[in-house]
Design a protein around this motif. Sequence first.
Motif, PDB file in Angstrom:
ATOM      1  N   VAL A 202       0.207  -3.653  -5.944  1.00 40.06           N
ATOM      2  CA  VAL A 202       0.814  -2.360  -5.694  1.00 40.06           C
ATOM      3  C   VAL A 202      -0.242  -1.821  -6.118  1.00 40.06           C
ATOM      4  CG1 VAL A 202       1.942   0.031  -5.265  1.00 40.06           C
ATOM      5  CG2 VAL A 202       3.165  -2.161  -6.495  1.00 40.06           C
ATOM      6  N   LEU A 203      -0.922  -0.772  -4.610  1.00 41.56           N
ATOM      7  CA  LEU A 203      -1.842  -0.208  -4.609  1.00 41.56           C
ATOM      8  C   LEU A 203      -1.605   0.691  -4.594  1.00 41.56           C
ATOM      9  CD1 LEU A 203      -5.093  -0.245  -4.296  1.00 41.56           C
ATOM     10  CD2 LEU A 203      -4.846  -0.617  -1.812  1.00 41.56           C
ATOM     11  N   LEU A 204      -1.933   2.030  -5.491  1.00 39.65           N
ATOM     12  CA  LEU A 204      -0.458   2.851  -5.834  1.00 39.65           C
ATOM     13  C   LEU A 204      -1.929   4.634  -5.698  1.00 39.65           C
ATOM     14  CD1 LEU A 204       1.599   4.399  -6.620  1.00 39.65           C
ATOM     15  CD2 LEU A 204       1.187   4.391  -8.837  1.00 39.65           C
ATOM     16  N   ASP A 205      -1.367   5.630  -4.552  1.00 42.92           N
ATOM     17  CA  ASP A 205      -1.853   7.546  -4.117  1.00 42.92           C
ATOM     18  C   ASP A 205      -1.281   7.540  -5.441  1.00 42.92           C
ATOM     19  OD1 ASP A 205      -3.222   9.433  -3.689  1.00 42.92           O
ATOM     20  OD2 ASP A 205      -1.575   9.574  -1.970  1.00 42.92           O
TER      21      ASP A 205
ATOM     22  N   GLU B 212      -4.120   3.615   6.436  1.00 40.79           N
ATOM     23  CA  GLU B 212      -4.342   2.593   7.547  1.00 40.79           C
ATOM     24  C   GLU B 212      -5.986   1.473   7.763  1.00 40.79           C
ATOM     25  OE1 GLU B 212      -2.982   1.338  10.333  1.00 40.79           O
ATOM     26  OE2 GLU B 212      -1.296   2.372   9.866  1.00 40.79           O
ATOM     27  N   GLY B 213      -6.348   2.460   7.138  1.00 41.04           N
ATOM     28  CA  GLY B 213      -8.334   2.038   6.642  1.00 41.04           C
ATOM     29  C   GLY B 213      -8.317   0.852   5.778  1.00 41.04           C
ATOM     30  N   ILE B 214      -6.637   1.348   4.289  1.00 43.95           N
ATOM     31  CA  ILE B 214      -7.149   0.257   2.728  1.00 43.95           C
ATOM     32  C   ILE B 214      -6.282  -0.784   4.236  1.00 43.95           C
ATOM     33  CG2 ILE B 214      -5.820   0.359   1.200  1.00 43.95           C
ATOM     34  CD1 ILE B 214      -5.983   3.402   1.183  1.00 43.95           C
ATOM     35  N   LYS B 215      -5.732  -1.052   4.836  1.00 43.44           N
ATOM     36  CA  LYS B 215      -4.788  -1.810   5.198  1.00 43.44           C
ATOM     37  C   LYS B 215      -6.205  -2.706   6.327  1.00 43.44           C
ATOM     38  CE  LYS B 215      -0.504  -0.615   7.770  1.00 43.44           C
ATOM     39  NZ  LYS B 215      -0.164  -0.440   8.493  1.00 43.44           N
TER      40      LYS B 215
ATOM     41  N   VAL C 200       0.727  -1.147   0.415  1.00 48.21           N
ATOM     42  CA  VAL C 200       0.299  -0.151  -0.643  1.00 48.21           C
ATOM     43  C   VAL C 200       0.926   1.407   0.253  1.00 48.21           C
ATOM     44  CG1 VAL C 200      -1.908   1.198   1.514  1.00 48.21           C
ATOM     45  CG2 VAL C 200      -1.625  -0.921   1.357  1.00 48.21           C
ATOM     46  N   ALA C 201       1.226   2.087  -0.916  1.00 46.52           N
ATOM     47  CA  ALA C 201       1.455   3.019  -1.294  1.00 46.52           C
ATOM     48  C   ALA C 201       0.855   4.779  -1.216  1.00 46.52           C
ATOM     49  CB  ALA C 201       1.969   3.210  -2.562  1.00 46.52           C
TER      50      ALA C 201
ATOM     51  N   PRO D 189     -15.864  -0.217  -0.888  1.00 47.59           N
ATOM     52  CA  PRO D 189     -14.389  -1.183  -0.609  1.00 47.59           C
ATOM     53  C   PRO D 189     -14.918  -2.472  -0.658  1.00 47.59           C
ATOM     54  CG  PRO D 189     -16.002   0.034   1.189  1.00 47.59           C
ATOM     55  CD  PRO D 189     -16.574   0.392   0.195  1.00 47.59           C
ATOM     56  N   ALA D 190     -15.960  -2.677  -1.362  1.00 49.84           N
ATOM     57  CA  ALA D 190     -15.720  -4.258  -1.928  1.00 49.84           C
ATOM     58  C   ALA D 190     -15.705  -4.236  -3.091  1.00 49.84           C
ATOM     59  CB  ALA D 190     -17.618  -5.205  -2.296  1.00 49.84           C
ATOM     60  N   LEU D 191     -15.678  -2.938  -3.773  1.00 56.43           N
ATOM     61  CA  LEU D 191     -15.017  -3.026  -5.285  1.00 56.43           C
ATOM     62  C   LEU D 191     -13.999  -2.730  -4.855  1.00 56.43           C
ATOM     63  CD1 LEU D 191     -17.876  -0.861  -7.479  1.00 56.43           C
ATOM     64  CD2 LEU D 191     -17.207  -2.706  -7.702  1.00 56.43           C
ATOM     65  N   LEU D 192     -12.544  -2.350  -4.263  1.00 53.39           N
ATOM     66  CA  LEU D 192     -11.534  -2.386  -4.506  1.00 53.39           C
ATOM     67  C   LEU D 192     -11.181  -3.828  -3.665  1.00 53.39           C
ATOM     68  CD1 LEU D 192      -9.228  -0.411  -4.285  1.00 53.39           C
ATOM     69  CD2 LEU D 192      -9.739  -0.021  -1.529  1.00 53.39           C
ATOM     70  N   LEU D 193     -11.563  -4.441  -2.516  1.00 52.52           N
ATOM     71  CA  LEU D 193     -10.907  -5.512  -2.871  1.00 52.52           C
ATOM     72  C   LEU D 193     -11.201  -6.736  -4.447  1.00 52.52           C
ATOM     73  CD1 LEU D 193     -12.569  -6.995   0.193  1.00 52.52           C
ATOM     74  CD2 LEU D 193      -9.982  -6.339   0.261  1.00 52.52           C
ATOM     75  N   THR D 194     -12.450  -6.082  -5.077  1.00 51.94           N
ATOM     76  CA  THR D 194     -12.567  -7.076  -6.291  1.00 51.94           C
ATOM     77  C   THR D 194     -11.458  -6.430  -7.272  1.00 51.94           C
ATOM     78  OG1 THR D 194     -14.931  -7.062  -6.090  1.00 51.94           O
ATOM     79  CG2 THR D 194     -14.291  -6.842  -8.454  1.00 51.94           C
ATOM     80  N   ALA D 195     -11.097  -5.004  -7.041  1.00 53.83           N
ATOM     81  CA  ALA D 195     -10.130  -5.191  -8.019  1.00 53.83           C
ATOM     82  C   ALA D 195      -8.390  -5.360  -7.866  1.00 53.83           C
ATOM     83  CB  ALA D 195     -10.274  -3.036  -7.771  1.00 53.83           C
ATOM     84  N   ILE D 196      -8.220  -5.358  -6.630  1.00 51.69           N
ATOM     85  CA  ILE D 196      -6.973  -5.711  -6.253  1.00 51.69           C
ATOM     86  C   ILE D 196      -6.822  -7.370  -6.854  1.00 51.69           C
ATOM     87  CG2 ILE D 196      -5.871  -6.790  -4.414  1.00 51.69           C
ATOM     88  CD1 ILE D 196      -6.561  -4.601  -2.931  1.00 51.69           C
TER      89      ILE D 196
END
Length: 209
Positions: A51-54, A15-18, A6-7, A108-115
Motif C-alpha cells: 500500500v502506497l499511503l499518503d 494519476e502521476g504515481i499510477k 495507491v492511497a 521517481p526511480a527511488l520510489l520504485l526501488t522503495a516499493i
Amino acid sequence: MIRVLVAEDHTIVREGIKQLIGMARDLQVVGEASNGEQLLETLRSTPCEVVLLDISMPGVNGLEAIPRIRALSQPPAILVLSMHDEAQMAARALKIGAAGYATKDSDPALLLTAIRKVAAGGRYIDPDLADRMVFEVGLTDSRPPHALLSEREFSVFERLVQGEGVNEIAAHLALSSKTISTHKARLMQKLNLHSVADLVRYAVEHKLV
C-alpha cells in the motif's frame, strides 16, 4: 508481479504515481483510494503486496490507517509517501507499522526501488531523511515537543490544526467529546501552547502541515 494499491487524496498526484508504476514491468496498480475509509474498504476485496499511503488524507488519515491495515489477516507492506520530510513524522510512521517512508519530492526511480524493497519484506527510508533520523530522533535533547505526544494526542493535534472541532474529531475517531477534550488539554500542556491558533503556528514552523 508486485501488486500496489495507491492511497492518495490528490487526483493529479495519484494519476502521476499510477503512470510511474505502470512503466515498471514488475509492478501493477490494482486499486486506488482517495481517503482512509475508502482505502480500508478496498483492501478487504483487493489483495496486494504494497500500500502506497499518503499520510495526510481526509477522514481516517495515514497515521490512523497504519495500525488498522496491520490488523488485517494478511496485511500488505505499507510504504508511506508524504509531503513531510520531517524525521519525527517518519519515525512515528515506522514505529506504528509502516515498512518504509518516502517523500513526494523523491527521485521517481527511488520510489520504485522503495516499493520493491518493502514488497520483499525489507525496510526503506528516504536517504535524505535517514541521517537526520539517526541524529534527531535518537538524541533526546534535540527532540521537538510534539515527539512526546502519544499517537492519539498527535492524531487529535493534526485534526485540530486542520480546523476540526472537538465534536467533529470525536465522531471521526469514535470517541466521546469529553475524551477528545482531555487529549486536547494534554497535548496543549505538552506543547506549552494555549490556543488552536498557537497549534497551527507550531505545525507550520515544524513542517507538520
